[in-house]
Design an enzyme around this catalytic site. Structure first.
Site, short mmCIF file in Angstrom:
data_model
loop_
_atom_site.label_atom_id
_atom_site.label_comp_id
_atom_site.label_asym_id
_atom_site.label_seq_id
_atom_site.Cartn_x
_atom_site.Cartn_y
_atom_site.Cartn_z
NE ARG A 128 40.23 53.82 43.93
CZ ARG A 128 40.98 54.15 45.00
NH1 ARG A 128 41.46 53.18 45.78
NH2 ARG A 128 41.21 55.41 45.27
CE1 TYR B 18 35.41 35.69 27.27
CE2 TYR B 18 37.10 37.10 28.21
CZ TYR B 18 35.89 36.95 27.55
OH TYR B 18 35.18 38.05 27.18
CG ASP C 106 37.35 31.69 34.46
OD1 ASP C 106 36.15 31.54 34.79
OD2 ASP C 106 37.71 32.53 33.61
CE LYS D 102 30.88 36.57 29.73
NZ LYS D 102 32.16 35.87 29.77
#
Ligand SMILES: *Cc1c(COP(=O)(O)O)cnc(C)c1O
Length: 398
Positions: A56, A109, A181, A206
């Site tokens: 993590r 988005y 972004d 993406k």
């Protein structure tokens, strides 16, 4: 026969020695890493030696991927997250405090919009949405508590191009963090750090990963102290990306430049082709002369219009249904950036939360489609779209 007569199956076998090395990137799924002794662990945590402890907090596949994207963005120390939304969330939660205010683009988005409108207020962070093509709208949204701006360079699905120069200037003037972004543009068309941004965010899911089989994000801050805050947020809130997804995404990056350039060139050609088809009301592509932000796109995007094209056919929902059915080889799926062309319909997916009037106000009708153009042979794409549009606009139900 007792278990002690043979080697334990539970003890891990050391990795085989090899004088040669693998050419492909190894996949390392281990969650934990064993150290020699407590001194060695101290040395690692105090930064005197390099090493992993618990995945993590970082693992080799995430580090390899992050370093590659750092290189693309001209950044250092970026971190990979479990999704693009985790990257947006980590940036905002890592850098803003209760009482702060953020101004965000009004066509972000969908989930980013939700984060701004529903979640941040719950945590005591104010958010105002404004049109990023209109710098005066951003100026009007300023509060004394405003600390940051969050925008996408090219909006979804109308492909409006933000006034990045104006926003960078506003951020400097009021000492705001400019968060970008960069998912749609990618560093191939636009590198936010070269233009005054403080934070760059990606949905790696993406275009970067490019094959619709890995979900990841990436976030980097220019200032190392701010990056530390973001990295700590990712670790504490548990937003790390999985080794396998990182491995797939890194593999996807080998072909990224080729995919982006080809898809971008295909998109420009397909846009012009669509513009000439009977029944197509309008086509949106940033580099087309009829696009409202054409000049800005030409100036900002270095000749790369990107792989996204939007268009509108006549005939409303019935035509939209006919079009997606006729385009049977083109996935009708709410995503983008796949190596193959995909088609999405805002009114039934990303913008279904808005009523028809609100959708019409931003130019999204029932006949409005967004195409994420892939790297297929352009002749094939032109034929498939010509057939799909013809099926959509032919008279029905008489
Ligand atoms: C898809 C997307 C996101 C969210 O990314 P996920 O990986 O799906 O969480 C954020 N911003 C933009 C512009 C996107 O297209």
């Amino acid at each position: 026969m007792s278990d002690t007569d043979r080697p334990s199956l539970i003890r891990r076998t050391p990795w085989p020695e090899s004088a040669s090395r693998p050419v492909g990137t190894p996949l390392q799924p281990s969650v934990v890493y064993a150290s020699r002794n407590p001194d060695a662990l101290d040395a690692q945590y105090e930064g005197r030696t390099e090493g992993f402890a618990y995945s993590r907090e970082g693992h080799p596949n995430a580090q390899i991927l992050a370093t590659k994207i750092d290189g693309m963005e001209g950044a250092v120390g970026g971190i990979v997250t479990s999704s693009g939304m985790a990257a947006v969330t980590a940036a905002v939660l890592g850098l803003l405090n209760a009482g702060d205010h953020i101004i965000a683009g009004d066509q972000l988005y969908g989930r980013s919009l939700r984060l701004m409108q529903e979640d941040l207020p719950r945590l005591g962070i104010g958010a105002t949405l404004a049109d990023p093509t209109d710098i005066e709208a951003f100026r009007k949204a300023l509060h004394p508590e405003t600390r940051a701006i969050l925008v996408e360079v090219v909006s979804n699905p109308t492909l409006r191009v933000a006034d990045m120069e104006g926003l960078a200037q506003l951020a400097r003037e009021y000492d705001l963090l400019l968060m970008v972004d960069n998912t749609f543009t990618t560093p191939r068309a636009y590198r936010p750090f070269d233009h005054g941004a403080d934070v760059v965010i990606h949905s790696v899911t993406k275009l970067l990963a490019g094959h619709s089989d890995a979900m990841l994000g990436y976030v980097v801050a220019k200032n190392p102290a701010l990056q530390e805050q973001i990295t700590t947020t990712v670790i504490t809130w548990g937003m790390v990306g999985s080794p396998f997804d990182c491995w797939l995404a890194e593999r996807g990056l080998y072909s990224f430049d080729l995919r982006f350039d080809r898809a971008s060139q295909n998109a420009a050609e397909l846009a012009d082709h669509l513009g000439g088809l009977p029944g197509v009301r309008r086509v949106l592509y940033p580099l087309r002369a009829d696009h409202p932000d054409h000049n800005r796109a030409a100036h900002l995007l270095g000749g790369q219009g990107g792989n996204m094209v939007s268009f509108e056919v006549e005939g409303g929902r019935a035509a939209a249904n006919a079009l997606t059915e006729a385009a049977a080889n083109i996935a009708f799926a709410p995503t983008l950036g796949d190596i193959g062309t995909t088609l999405s319909h805002a009114a039934s997916s990303s913008h279904r939360g808005l009523d028809a009037a609100a959708r019409e106000a931003i130019g999204i009708s029932e006949g409005f489609f967004r195409v994420s153009v892939g790297v297929e042979d352009i002749a094939l794409l032109k034929r498939e779209f010509a057939e799909a549009v013809a099926a959509a606009v032919k008279p029905r139900g008489v």
